[in-house]
Design a protein around this motif. Structure first.
Motif, PDB file in Angstrom:
ATOM      1  N   GLY A 166       0.850  -1.195   0.000  1.00  0.00           N
ATOM      2  CA  GLY A 166       0.000   0.000   0.000  1.00  0.00           C
ATOM      3  C   GLY A 166       0.884   1.242   0.000  1.00  0.00           C
ATOM      4  N   ASP A 167       0.557   2.198  -0.854  1.00  0.00           N
ATOM      5  CA  ASP A 167       1.459   3.338  -0.977  1.00  0.00           C
ATOM      6  C   ASP A 167       0.714   4.663  -0.841  1.00  0.00           C
ATOM      7  N   VAL A 168       1.488   5.724  -0.797  1.00  0.00           N
ATOM      8  CA  VAL A 168       0.956   7.023  -0.381  1.00  0.00           C
ATOM      9  C   VAL A 168      -0.101   7.584  -1.331  1.00  0.00           C
ATOM     10  N   LEU A 169       0.014   7.326  -2.627  1.00  0.00           N
ATOM     11  CA  LEU A 169      -0.968   7.944  -3.528  1.00  0.00           C
ATOM     12  C   LEU A 169      -2.348   7.301  -3.407  1.00  0.00           C
ATOM     13  N   ALA A 170      -2.409   6.130  -2.788  1.00  0.00           N
ATOM     14  CA  ALA A 170      -3.733   5.566  -2.492  1.00  0.00           C
ATOM     15  C   ALA A 170      -4.436   6.450  -1.468  1.00  0.00           C
ATOM     16  N   ALA A 187       0.290  -7.685   3.677  1.00  0.00           N
ATOM     17  CA  ALA A 187       0.196  -6.324   3.147  1.00  0.00           C
ATOM     18  C   ALA A 187       1.176  -5.414   3.880  1.00  0.00           C
ATOM     19  N   PHE A 188       1.926  -4.662   3.109  1.00  0.00           N
ATOM     20  CA  PHE A 188       2.952  -3.775   3.649  1.00  0.00           C
ATOM     21  C   PHE A 188       2.601  -2.336   3.281  1.00  0.00           C
ATOM     22  N   SER A 189       3.143  -1.396   4.050  1.00  0.00           N
ATOM     23  CA  SER A 189       3.027   0.009   3.660  1.00  0.00           C
ATOM     24  C   SER A 189       4.427   0.506   3.338  1.00  0.00           C
ATOM     25  N   THR A 190       4.488   1.549   2.532  1.00  0.00           N
ATOM     26  CA  THR A 190       5.764   2.246   2.390  1.00  0.00           C
ATOM     27  C   THR A 190       5.850   3.271   3.519  1.00  0.00           C
ATOM     28  N   ILE A 191       6.996   3.971   3.577  1.00  0.00           N
ATOM     29  CA  ILE A 191       7.173   4.961   4.644  1.00  0.00           C
ATOM     30  C   ILE A 191       6.147   6.094   4.515  1.00  0.00           C
ATOM     31  N   LEU A 192       6.001   6.641   3.321  1.00  0.00           N
ATOM     32  CA  LEU A 192       5.009   7.708   3.149  1.00  0.00           C
ATOM     33  C   LEU A 192       3.589   7.168   3.225  1.00  0.00           C
ATOM     34  N   GLY A 193       3.438   5.892   2.899  1.00  0.00           N
ATOM     35  CA  GLY A 193       2.098   5.294   2.878  1.00  0.00           C
ATOM     36  C   GLY A 193       1.652   4.798   4.240  1.00  0.00           C
ATOM     37  N   GLY A 243      -0.016   3.741   7.410  1.00  0.00           N
ATOM     38  CA  GLY A 243      -1.409   3.934   7.797  1.00  0.00           C
ATOM     39  C   GLY A 243      -2.389   3.480   6.732  1.00  0.00           C
ATOM     40  N   VAL A 244      -1.944   3.392   5.472  1.00  0.00           N
ATOM     41  CA  VAL A 244      -2.898   2.994   4.428  1.00  0.00           C
ATOM     42  C   VAL A 244      -3.305   1.540   4.638  1.00  0.00           C
ATOM     43  N   VAL A 245      -2.362   0.715   5.116  1.00  0.00           N
ATOM     44  CA  VAL A 245      -2.723  -0.625   5.562  1.00  0.00           C
ATOM     45  C   VAL A 245      -3.011  -0.488   7.055  1.00  0.00           C
ATOM     46  N   ASP A 246      -4.186  -0.917   7.466  1.00  0.00           N
ATOM     47  CA  ASP A 246      -4.526  -0.805   8.880  1.00  0.00           C
ATOM     48  C   ASP A 246      -3.540  -1.648   9.680  1.00  0.00           C
ATOM     49  N   GLU A 247      -2.823  -1.017  10.610  1.00  0.00           N
ATOM     50  CA  GLU A 247      -1.745  -1.723  11.298  1.00  0.00           C
ATOM     51  C   GLU A 247      -2.244  -2.735  12.320  1.00  0.00           C
ATOM     52  N   THR A 248      -3.565  -2.750  12.547  1.00  0.00           N
ATOM     53  CA  THR A 248      -4.100  -3.780  13.445  1.00  0.00           C
ATOM     54  C   THR A 248      -4.677  -4.949  12.643  1.00  0.00           C
ATOM     55  N   SER A 249      -4.635  -4.863  11.318  1.00  0.00           N
ATOM     56  CA  SER A 249      -5.249  -5.934  10.523  1.00  0.00           C
ATOM     57  C   SER A 249      -4.342  -7.161  10.535  1.00  0.00           C
ATOM     58  N   PRO A 250      -4.928  -8.362  10.434  1.00  0.00           N
ATOM     59  CA  PRO A 250      -4.109  -9.579  10.500  1.00  0.00           C
ATOM     60  C   PRO A 250      -3.126  -9.679   9.334  1.00  0.00           C
ATOM     61  N   GLU A 251      -3.388  -8.973   8.255  1.00  0.00           N
ATOM     62  CA  GLU A 251      -2.510  -9.075   7.076  1.00  0.00           C
ATOM     63  C   GLU A 251      -1.292  -8.170   7.173  1.00  0.00           C
ATOM     64  N   PHE A 252      -1.270  -7.246   8.125  1.00  0.00           N
ATOM     65  CA  PHE A 252      -0.207  -6.229   8.130  1.00  0.00           C
ATOM     66  C   PHE A 252       1.172  -6.846   8.306  1.00  0.00           C
ATOM     67  N   GLY A 253       2.062  -6.510   7.378  1.00  0.00           N
ATOM     68  CA  GLY A 253       3.388  -7.110   7.399  1.00  0.00           C
ATOM     69  C   GLY A 253       4.491  -6.131   7.770  1.00  0.00           C
ATOM     70  N   GLY A 254       4.178  -4.866   7.978  1.00  0.00           N
ATOM     71  CA  GLY A 254       5.203  -3.900   8.361  1.00  0.00           C
ATOM     72  C   GLY A 254       5.450  -2.856   7.283  1.00  0.00           C
ATOM     73  N   LEU A 255       6.448  -2.004   7.561  1.00  0.00           N
ATOM     74  CA  LEU A 255       6.784  -0.918   6.638  1.00  0.00           C
ATOM     75  C   LEU A 255       7.984  -1.305   5.781  1.00  0.00           C
ATOM     76  N   TYR A 256       7.790  -1.244   4.486  1.00  0.00           N
ATOM     77  CA  TYR A 256       8.871  -1.593   3.559  1.00  0.00           C
ATOM     78  C   TYR A 256       9.549  -0.324   3.072  1.00  0.00           C
ATOM     79  N   ASN A 257      10.871  -0.265   3.229  1.00  0.00           N
ATOM     80  CA  ASN A 257      11.614   0.955   2.887  1.00  0.00           C
ATOM     81  C   ASN A 257      12.910   0.596   2.170  1.00  0.00           C
ATOM     82  N   GLY A 258      12.821  -0.387   1.258  1.00  0.00           N
ATOM     83  CA  GLY A 258      14.078  -0.792   0.641  1.00  0.00           C
ATOM     84  C   GLY A 258      14.959  -1.385   1.716  1.00  0.00           C
ATOM     85  N   SER A 259      16.261  -1.433   1.494  1.00  0.00           N
ATOM     86  CA  SER A 259      17.049  -2.099   2.512  1.00  0.00           C
ATOM     87  C   SER A 259      18.424  -1.507   2.721  1.00  0.00           C
ATOM     88  N   ARG A 260      19.101  -1.093   1.693  1.00  0.00           N
ATOM     89  CA  ARG A 260      20.503  -0.747   1.875  1.00  0.00           C
ATOM     90  C   ARG A 260      20.917   0.172   0.730  1.00  0.00           C
TER      91      ARG A 260
END
Ligand SMILES: *[C@@H]1O[C@H](CO)[C@@H](O)[C@H](O)[C@H]1NC(C)=O
Ligand SMILES: *[C@@H]1O[C@H](CO)[C@@H](O)[C@H](O)[C@H]1NC(C)=O
Ligand SMILES: *[C@@H]1O[C@H](CO)[C@@H](O)[C@H](O)[C@H]1NC(C)=O
Ligand SMILES: *[C@@H]1O[C@H](CO)[C@@H](O)[C@H](O)[C@H]1NC(C)=O
Ligand SMILES: *[C@@H]1O[C@H](CO)[C@@H](O)[C@H](O)[C@H]1NC(C)=O
Ligand SMILES: *[C@@H]1O[C@H](CO)[C@@H](O)[C@H](O)[C@H]1NC(C)=O
Ligand SMILES: *[C@@H]1O[C@H](CO)[C@@H](O)[C@H](O)[C@H]1NC(C)=O
Length: 764
Positions: A379-383, A403-409, A411-428
């Motif tokens: 899930g990303d910010v423009l949604a 389901a993951f969110s980006t840093i700007l996104g 909250g778009v994935v409800d963080e209490t939902s069972p599918e929430f996988g965390g914030l993806y921000n690339g890695s290195r």
């Protein structure tokens, strides 16, 4: 239609108010306050005029006067004449509440009693005074006999008719028009106060302090209301001050409608050297060109024939693109009656351009999903910005994929939902060719990168915005052969791009397909629900950044709206877990320090309009606050009760971390007493209450965060949190360390090159 902004006071309106403002017929739909005294609304055109400013006051002003035929008339508007008290009227009954009179010899004749109810007669606004002194008796020729009253008991009266005159900044001019039988009189008053204006509404406008904050507020309003806000400024000084905020709204797709009041067309044509222009023979429209690159559409309303359609075109663009738009309105245009027929047709906000292509894309996505074994949703910010958070969440719920969110996104994935996988921000950071690969710089929590980049065999990225801060500085590595990308300007299926296809209708169709075939596309979540680790498990002692962000996250409750300032907060808050349906907003991409103080004002207005059940929370640093603090006063003036977490670390810690930790340019005045801030701005015990508390230790912060009064947030409150000057979140530390290592390595390379050159005799 009329302007709210005077020279330096722009105004922010709710967009519903704007639409009413531009479309007079729609006004009826808005909740309206009763008309104030001395004002009138036309039943036919809904034009509203308020003459209140014309009332002359005792001890301050003098009566209005006008002369005719060697007779001097004195009067007031909507109030008794100020100079009538000691006059001698023919009868005591005549002397009551006299609003207008004239004198003859030692006698005064009343032209009627006070009325404060002007009314429209056709297009004309009139105010009638009646019940003055008795009219004179008429002789056989029908001429009045001075000094003799008529026997039928007719009394003198006066009709004032008002004419809107925008060119008059000077006092109103009163002219005698006619009289009959020395009994009924008609005067005309030309004044700017008789021009149509906007009625006070329960919704906007909110006059603000600083113009740039106005742009921030309109941006914040757009984010929360899912509809463009409106900023009204004046040409030159106002529109230029707003520009940074407008550009930020452009960069972040948080656009709004910027209405700029321009000089009258005649002044423009004659190049009058009026205030806010530049030099002799000035082009009044010179500023219009300056905002061209930061707007998606604009209209200069100078032609009656096209005005209505031009306004509609610009409003449609604002809603469809979520980018800023401009309406430039000369002052002489605002009273122009327009053909209202267009209002019967709702604006065409349909984003669907090629339904067949959209269906093809949906089919391809569904095929790909059927074939995939381990799909995930990113899930990303423009949604968020294009108002499809609920569609995105519904899709996640129906799909069951991680389901993951980006840093700007966030909250778009409800963080209490069972599918929430965390914030993806690339890695290195990839080691660049000039420097050795020092270490991998973690910017996502371990595991998330692998879940998205390696484990998943399909990534449905909804509303992507590929900015540096949203991609871990372009370290995101999602191979094209597993990426389905949905963007406002294109949709891309495994690298095959469909330009000009907006993702919103595609997403809506996709959700509809999932609803129809609930079992077909649902897959078991193959990633265990991500629980953000607790970074700092301390239970006592001085506060540190490692503790506070996650604690603020735990403070959130369902439906809260949280605005997080750029600076260390934007690096720390992503570690916080948010309660269900929390709207999280930050301006990381544009990154204009101080944004959130203005943005929160817009959020407060929008939350009130929406009847949002949650609280509005601002997380801001002491340095950022000093940029835009005056808007706290606007919160108070409008009775808003946000909770402000104020992180006090003695200045611009983020900048200290990046460059010059001890440099003076990263310092601020640290003598501010934040405990007196709300009181200073008007949040005093009497009238409007406030609460100001401080925490230096975990124990103190816990006491505040668990206080039921504080949790309720029923008054404006500030919680000042002290952390050490050079303490920063782990993400920032990692990143800056890596950067410094890189710079050092580059310097080594440079040094070696120079040494090599010296050895080779290059400088001898
Ligand atoms: C205008 O409308 C109001 C409310 O509907 C009504 O009370 C009033 O009489 C009307 N005035 C005129 C001049 O028609
Ligand atoms: C006008 O009024 C003044 C003073 O009341 C008087 O002296 C003068 O004669 C009058 N003029 C005319 C033309 O009636
Ligand atoms: C005079 O005006 C006042 C309000 O301005 C009102 O309360 C009072 O009733 C009026 N008196 C008469 C005699 O009209
Ligand atoms: C009274 O009426 C006469 C005749 O119309 C006019 O000349 C005169 O100016 C009037 N006086 C006042 C005070 O209106
Ligand atoms: C207003 O516009 C409609 C539609 O274009 C037209 O039919 C109508 O005649 C216009 N009315 C006036 C008063 O110009
Ligand atoms: C939107 O526009 C498309 C064509 O561009 C049309 O097929 C579709 O029916 C429209 N949708 C609505 C809701 O009007
Ligand atoms: C995301 O990655 C970028 C680049 O490394 C970094 O600037 C940013 O701080 C990261 N954000 C978070 C919240 O981890």
């Amino acid at each position: 239609m009329l302007w709210l902004a005077s020279d330096a006071r722009p105004s922010l309106l709710g967009s519903a108010a704007l639409i009413a403002f531009l479309h007079p017929l729609a006004t009826a739909a808005l909740a309206e306050l009763p008309d104030p005294p001395c004002s009138a609304t036309s039943n036919r055109t809904h034009t509203f005029v308020n003459l209140g400013s014309l009332i002359r006051r005792k001890g301050v002003d003098q009566d209005y006067t006008t002369r005719h035929d060697n007779v001097s008339f004195s009067l007031n508007i909507c109030a008794p004449a100020l100079s009538a008290d000691d006059l001698h009227f023919p009868s005591s009954q005549d002397a009551q509440n006299v609003s207008a009179y004239y004198r003859r010899g030692d006698k005064a004749y009343s032209l009627g009693r006070t009325s404060s109810k002007p009314k429209f007669v056709g297009k004309k606004l009139v105010l009638d005074y009646a019940g003055g002194s008795l009219c004179p008796k008429l002789d056989s020729d029908g001429l009045p006999i001075e000094g003799e009253d008529n026997e039928a008991g007719y009394r003198r009266g006066l009709t004032l008719s008002f004419v809107c005159d925008r060119d008059l900044i000077s006092p109103p001019t009163i002219s005698f028009i006619s009289q009959k039988y020395n009994c009924s009189y008609w005067f005309e008053i030309r004044t700017a106060s008789a021009c149509a204006t906007v009625k006070a509404q329960s919704l906007g406008p909110v006059a603000i302090f600083s113009i740039m904050n106005g742009a921030y507020a309109a941006d914040g309003y757009s984010r929360v209301r899912d509809l463009p806000g409106v900023l009204v400024t004046t040409y030159g000084v106002g529109e230029l001050s707003a520009m940074n905020g407008v550009a930020g709204a452009y960069a972040e797709h948080a656009g709004f409608i910027h209405i700029v009041g321009n000089t009258a067309r005649a002044l423009q044509e004659n190049k009058i050297m009026i205030h806010h222009t530049l030099e002799a023979n000035p082009d009044h429209g010179v500023y219009r060109g300056m905002s061209e690159p930061i707007r998606a559409a604009s209209a200069f309303l100078n032609d009656e024939a096209t005005m209505a359609s031009e306004i509609d075109r610009v409003l449609i663009t604002a809603v469809k693109t979520r980018l800023p738009v401009y309406l430039f309105i000369p002052t002489d245009v605002v009273d122009t009656p327009l053909n209202a027929t267009r209002l019967e047709q709702p604006l065409d906000l349909n984003l669907s351009s090629k339904p067949d292509v959209e269906e093809l894309i949906v089919k391809k996505i569904l095929d790909a999903i059927e074939k995939a074994e381990k799909p995930c949703i990113l899930g990303d910010v423009l949604a968020k910005r294009h108002a499809v958070t609920s569609e995105t969440r519904r899709l996640i719920q129906l799909a069951g994929y991680p389901a993951f969110s980006t840093i700007l996104g966030k909250g778009v994935v409800d963080e209490t939902s069972p599918e929430f996988g965390g914030l993806y921000n690339g890695s290195r950071f990839d080691a660049d060719v000039h420097s050795p690969p020092f270490h991998i710089i973690l910017v996502s929590f371990p595991g998330i990168k692998d879940a998205v980049e390696s484990h998943a065999d399909l990534v449905l990225n909804i509303g992507l915005h590929l900015t540096s801060s949203n991609t871990g500085a372009f370290t995101r590595q999602i191979a094209d052969n597993k990426l389905l990308a949905l963007h406002p300007h294109y949709c891309s299926i495994f690298g095959e791009r469909y330009e000009g296809i907006h993702f919103v209708p595609v997403l809506q169709k996709l959700v509809a397909e999932f609803e129809k075939n609930k079992d077909k596309y649902r897959k078991r979540n193959t990633v265990t629900r991500f629980e953000i680790p607790t970074i700092d498990k301390s239970t006592s002692g001085p506060l540190r950044q490692s503790y506070i962000w996650q604690r603020i996250g735990r403070f959130t409750k369902a439906d809260d709206i949280v605005f997080v300032e750029v600076g260390t907060a934007q690096f720390g808050m992503p570690d916080a877990s948010l309660a269900s349906n929390v709207q999280y907003e930050t301006q990381i991409y544009w990154s204009s320090i101080g944004y959130t103080v203005g943005g929160t004002l817009g959020a407060l207005v929008a939350a009130r309009e929406k009847g949002n059940k949650g609280r509005v929370i601002l997380v801001v640093g002491d340095g950022s606050l000093q940029m835009t603090v005056q808007e706290i006063s606007t919160y108070i003036r409008n009775g808003f009760t946000p909770t402000i977490f104020l992180i006090n670390n003695d200045g611009y810690t983020i900048e200290r971390e990046i460059h010059g930790p001890e440099q003076q340019y990263n310092d601020i005045c640290t003598s501010w007493d934040h405990m007196k801030m709300l009181e200073f701005f008007g949040g005093r015990q009497k009238g409007f209450q406030s609460r100001s508390v401080q925490a230096r230790t975990i124990e103190e912060l816990e006491a505040i965060m668990t206080d039921s009064e504080f949790i309720k947030s029923d008054r404006i409150q500030v919680c000042e949190i002290f952390v050490p000057r050079l303490d920063v979140p782990w993400v920032l530390r990692n990143q800056v360390d890596a950067h410094k290592a890189r710079v050092k390595a580059a310097a080594e390379v440079q040094k070696k090159t120079w040494e090599g050159m010296v050895l080779a005799g290059a400088f001898t």
